[in-house]
Design a protein around this motif. Sequence first.
Motif, PDB file in Angstrom:
ATOM      1  N   UNK A   1       1.611   1.998  -7.484  1.00  0.00           N
ATOM      2  CA  UNK A   1       1.322   2.313  -8.877  1.00  0.00           C
ATOM      3  C   UNK A   1      -0.106   2.097  -9.348  1.00  0.00           C
ATOM      4  N   UNK A   2      -0.857   1.178  -8.814  1.00  0.00           N
ATOM      5  CA  UNK A   2      -2.197   0.873  -9.330  1.00  0.00           C
ATOM      6  C   UNK A   2      -3.303   1.232  -8.349  1.00  0.00           C
ATOM      7  N   UNK A   3      -3.021   2.190  -7.486  1.00  0.00           N
ATOM      8  CA  UNK A   3      -3.988   2.640  -6.486  1.00  0.00           C
ATOM      9  C   UNK A   3      -4.136   4.156  -6.639  1.00  0.00           C
ATOM     10  N   UNK A   4      -5.373   4.668  -6.662  1.00  0.00           N
ATOM     11  CA  UNK A   4      -5.535   6.126  -6.770  1.00  0.00           C
ATOM     12  C   UNK A   4      -4.724   6.856  -5.689  1.00  0.00           C
ATOM     13  N   UNK A   5      -4.067   7.935  -6.080  1.00  0.00           N
ATOM     14  CA  UNK A   5      -3.196   8.682  -5.166  1.00  0.00           C
ATOM     15  C   UNK A   5      -3.914   9.087  -3.889  1.00  0.00           C
TER      16      UNK A   5
END
Length: 153
Positions: free
Chosen positions: A70-74
């Motif tokens: 959730x908190x990491x760029x795709x």
Amino acid sequence: MRAFALAAVLSAICAASAKQIVITVGDPLSSDNATTVFRPAEVQAKIGDVVFFNFTQGNHSATQSTFASPCIPAHDTNVTINGFNSDLRPTNNGTAITNLPVTITTNDTIWFYDIATCGEGGVGGININDSSTETLEGFQACLFLAHAAGTIG
């Protein structure tokens, strides 16, 4: 020539039927509750619609991610995803309002987060499938678990 004219008409019809959907980023309530940094946090959009992330207050971002991270760029977790990333956009109490337009190119769920508040629930989604186990509440629970485990800030 006829094919070109038909394509032009169809293109105009599709453009006319596209919607503009606004998600406000940095709602005044978000200073007390990170889960309200995106208003609304969940929207439905069709292919061709444009979602505008409208940055109004604070120092926030809108960055695409995946449900599992959730908190990491795709793009950092899946190089085949060319996700959107506004970077931090300071608005100086509403004086430098900017927006990030995102044209929808898929019917799949698109997850996003705010880098400043992700660990506290600053996340959202576009086209969340209600019949799926991947819900907004599940996305928030996933990030709270990761935050508690110390894998995100």
